[in-house]
Write an enzyme that holds these catalytic residues in place. Structure first.
Site, PDB file in Angstrom:
ATOM      1  CE  LYS A 178     -11.710  10.715 -25.164  1.00 36.44           C
ATOM      2  NZ  LYS A 178     -10.753   9.901 -25.929  1.00 36.44           N
ATOM      3  CG  ASP A 231      -7.635  13.561 -21.864  1.00 35.82           C
ATOM      4  OD1 ASP A 231      -6.687  13.133 -21.176  1.00 35.82           O
ATOM      5  OD2 ASP A 231      -8.100  12.941 -22.829  1.00 35.82           O
ATOM      6  CE  LYS A 267       0.925  11.398 -30.149  1.00 39.05           C
ATOM      7  NZ  LYS A 267       0.761  10.134 -30.889  1.00 39.05           N
ATOM      8  CG  ASP A 286      -1.939   1.050   1.252  1.00 44.83           C
ATOM      9  OD1 ASP A 286      -1.661   2.154   0.730  1.00 44.83           O
ATOM     10  OD2 ASP A 286      -3.034   0.813   1.790  1.00 44.83           O
ATOM     11  CD  GLU A 343      -8.671  10.687 -28.680  1.00 47.56           C
ATOM     12  OE1 GLU A 343      -7.580  10.237 -28.272  1.00 47.56           O
ATOM     13  OE2 GLU A 343      -9.624  10.932 -27.917  1.00 47.56           O
ATOM     14  CG  HIS A 399      -1.955  16.066 -25.624  1.00 51.98           C
ATOM     15  ND1 HIS A 399      -0.964  15.743 -24.723  1.00 51.98           N
ATOM     16  CD2 HIS A 399      -2.831  15.037 -25.580  1.00 51.98           C
ATOM     17  CE1 HIS A 399      -1.237  14.581 -24.172  1.00 51.98           C
ATOM     18  NE2 HIS A 399      -2.362  14.131 -24.672  1.00 51.98           N
TER      19      HIS A 399
END
Length: 465
Positions: free
Chosen positions: A324, A233, A180, A93, A214, A238
């Site tokens: 998305k 996100d 990338k 833990d 996406e 990004h």
């Protein structure tokens, strides 16, 4: 708590300890990255996995084999055998000091460890303090997954907590987009070619667009995504990192902070986002996804306009959209130049504006859209110049492979610095905390039609090809 570190090291790690090795990220990305590093003979240290699951060394190796088999085509048994020998496991833990005593025993007399935290953000400080209390942070690097905070205030609070134990130079904030290859190529494309620099400014550029799309939904990540959304996100990290590479000034000097210094300079010039120039959307069906709250107001699509107050870009709008369940999986940024005046060729018509598009995916490369005479007519037609970044598919390092390799090597160049992280949060904080309508959009479309109003004055969104 007194700070326990004495300095910063640049030498290679002599052990890699991965907290959360039984998790989804390790299963999908980390074991693949470790395998590829091993295949390139770029691993030269033991790997200690740490998690709460009741596993032993053999169970970890079995899990590694299954993960690699699921993500690597025809894995080489000799490569896996070498990797498996490096693996050992510590169960415990993260809130229990005994766990860190076992970690200390597992890493032995290692002098420059790297600790990689593939764990929920709420546990970052717990683990770092546990490592500090066990005397394991001297000369260590700690790699921390995004998101680093959920707004500017929380990012500052988290950093203050971590810096009770670590120096800033020891913290490697990972954003896989920075690993990338085509994202890295942006810097080389801009600054290795003197033909671009004279026109890369407000005198010649009309506007800049970026799309990160996406073609799938949230699927089995409902709990994570419902707490984050498209702005946190994708855009805050990004998209803004790509914007910085497109918009920053030429790096000076030849040190690992030269590019990060220019990113910070650019972010400081970006105006805080205007909630009036921000559109949020949610695809139909998101509320039915497992672990998504039935009344969720989390956006799965976000679009915004940003302005940069400096000599290079003053008056040039930057448009960003990410979402998305869109028609294609595509990431690209397009610099649209100003349209030529009416000409004495082409029957007096005005050609469309030239464009430079940098594709991050699906096919990494760049396209310069020029115009030439259409055969047999007094008219213009596109005469594109294409550059492919990827020479031999699969040979270039993948993002996690590169970033883990850099962390092990002690190279911080591609990791986000705290002042850059805070500057990025400062840009988007007003739209994160400001009330904004939510518009529903159909899966398979480019988001809610309300986002089209952002780019109405520049001819609309460029559709990725």
């Amino acid at each position: 708590m007194a700070k326990r570190t004495k300095g910063h090291r640049d030498k290679a790690a002599d052990v890699l300890a991965i907290f959360g090795i039984s998790g989804d990220l390790a299963k999908k990305m980390t074991f693949r990255a470790l395998y590829r590093l091993e295949a390139r003979e770029a691993l030269d240290c033991p790997i200690v996995g740490v998690a709460i699951d009741e596993w032993d060394d053999e169970k970890l190796r079995e899990h590694a084999r299954e993960s690699i088999a699921a993500t690597v085509d025809n894995p080489d048994e000799d490569v896996f055998a070498r990797l498996a020998k490096r693996l050992s496991y510590v169960q415990g833990d993260y809130a229990d000091c005994a766990t860190f005593k076992r970690v200390a025993a597992a890493i032995g007399d290692a002098k420059s460890p790297v600790f990689y935290l593939e764990i929920p953000p709420s546990l970052f400080a717990t683990v770092v303090h546990g490592l500090g209390d066990a005397g394991l942070t001297e000369n260590a690097h700690v790699v921390i997954e995004k998101p680093f905070g959920h707004d500017l205030e929380s990012a500052r609070a988290l950093n203050a907590d971590l810096c009770e134990v670590l120096d800033e130079k020891q913290i490697l904030r990972i954003d896989h987009y920075l690993g990338k290859e085509p994202v890295m190529d942006i810097t080389y494309l801009r600054f290795a070619n003197t033909t671009l620099e004279p026109i890369w400014n407000r005198q010649h550029v009309s506007h800049v667009q970026m799309t990160i799309a996406e073609n799938f939904g949230v699927d089995d990540r409902g709990r994570f995504y419902d707490a984050v959304g498209a702005m946190r996100d994708v855009i805050q990290n990004h998209a803004l990192q790509v914007l910085a590479l497109v918009g920053m000034g030429p790096p000076t000097g030849n040190h690992h902070d030269s590019i990060r210094d220019k990113k910070l300079e650019l972010f400081k010039a970006v105006r805080a986002a205007d909630p009036e120039r921000y559109v949020r959307g949610q695809y139909e069906g998101f509320l039915e996804v497992k672990d998504v709250a039935p009344d969720s107001t989390t956006e799965t699509f976000a679009a915004m306009e940003l302005e940069i107050d400096n000599w290079r870009w003053g008056g040039v709008p930057f448009f960003i959209r990410a979402g998305k369940c869109m028609p294609a999986k595509s990431s690209e940024v397009t610099v649209v130049f100003k349209r030529p005046p009416p000409l004495g060729v082409g029957a007096g018509k005005r050609p469309e504006p030239n464009q430079m598009t940098v594709r991050i995916e699906p096919t990494p490369g760049a396209r310069m859209r020029l115009f030439a005479k259409k055969a047999g007519e007094e008219a213009f037609e596109p005469a594109d110049m294409e550059v492919l970044f990827e020479k031999v598919p699969g040979e270039e390092p993948e993002p996690y492979e590169r970033l883990l390799g850099d962390a092990i090597a002690g190279d911080a160049t591609l990791f986000a610095r705290q002042d850059v992280v805070e500057a990025a949060w400062a840009i988007v904080d007003p739209v994160i905390h400001g009330p904004s309508p939510m518009y529903e959009y159909d899966p398979g479309t480019w988001g809610p039609k309300e986002a089209d109003a952002l780019v109405a004055d520049v001819g609309g969104w460029n559709t990725p090809e």
